[in-house]
Design a protein around this motif. Structure first.
Motif, PDB file in Angstrom:
ATOM      1  N   GLU A  28       0.809  -1.218   0.000  1.00 32.52           N
ATOM      2  CA  GLU A  28       0.000   0.000   0.000  1.00 32.52           C
ATOM      3  C   GLU A  28       0.844   1.271   0.000  1.00 32.52           C
ATOM      4  O   GLU A  28       0.313   2.369  -0.025  1.00 32.52           O
ATOM      5  N   ARG A  86      -7.685  -3.637  10.042  1.00 28.78           N
ATOM      6  CA  ARG A  86      -7.434  -2.609   9.030  1.00 28.78           C
ATOM      7  C   ARG A  86      -6.285  -1.697   9.435  1.00 28.78           C
ATOM      8  O   ARG A  86      -6.370  -0.489   9.312  1.00 28.78           O
ATOM      9  N   ASP A  89      -4.892   1.029   6.772  1.00 30.97           N
ATOM     10  CA  ASP A  89      -5.763   2.193   6.561  1.00 30.97           C
ATOM     11  C   ASP A  89      -5.748   3.126   7.761  1.00 30.97           C
ATOM     12  O   ASP A  89      -5.689   4.347   7.618  1.00 30.97           O
ATOM     13  N   GLU A  93      -4.242   7.096   7.857  1.00 30.42           N
ATOM     14  CA  GLU A  93      -5.043   8.218   8.341  1.00 30.42           C
ATOM     15  C   GLU A  93      -4.388   8.893   9.543  1.00 30.42           C
ATOM     16  O   GLU A  93      -4.314  10.125   9.622  1.00 30.42           O
TER      17      GLU A  93
END
Length: 178
Positions: A28, A86, A89, A93
């Protein structure tokens, strides 16, 4: 971007478990590099690190290691610890919106026995430690270990859970960190 740093001593299997989970972060674009600081391993830890593309340091100065990290943030982990859910993610953030250090939440499925929680303080890196590189550079010294950076800091708690390293070690490391 994030640099992962771990200290190891004969943790070949635990390194493999942690590194396999971190692949998602690399895919990612979150994890830029992983640095393994060795304390004299005699197992295949160096081979696991090499196969995963990590930098393996047999002799190291923590201040130099922190300065050489590619990421703007550092995540300090114990070999065998694995963020779950998760985590990629949430970290993307968190890094975009915050400047404060943070720790993962302890896994609800992997809790130390009740009396161990009461009688023993958790290891400083049991739930990982996330901090900005510039903050780590300001405190890191040659004679320090990763746990020294993580000790005695007020931090935020992330919602994402982490399976602590002692689970991978079969509960044998409850008493003694590296």
């Amino acid at each position: 971007m994030l640099t992962i740093i771990m200290e190891t001593r004969d943790n070949e299997a635990e390194l493999a478990q942690t590194l396999s989970v971190l692949v998602a972060g690399a895919v990612e674009g979150l994890v830029s590099d992983v640095i393994i600081l060795d304390h004299g391993s005699r197992d295949g830890s160096v081979h696991v690190a090499d196969a995963a593309g990590c930098r393996f340091c047999a002799e190291w100065d923590l201040a130099d290691v922190v300065r050489s990290a590619r990421g703007d943030w550092l995540m300090l982990l114990e070999p065998g610890a694995r963020p779950i859910g998760r985590w990629v993610d949430e970290l993307i953030e968190y890094l975009a919106l915050n400047k404060d250090p943070a720790r993962f939440s302890p896994s609800r499925m992997h809790r130390r026995p009740f009396f161990k929680r009461l009688s023993q303080r958790a290891a400083p890196l049991e739930t990982g430690f996330l901090l900005r590189k510039q903050d780590a550079v300001a405190v890191a010294r040659a004679d320090m270990q990763l746990s020294d950076i993580a000790n005695a800091r007020v931090v935020r708690k992330l919602a994402t859970e982490i399976v602590p390293a002692w689970v991978a070690l079969g509960n044998r490391s409850l008493a003694a960190p590296i």
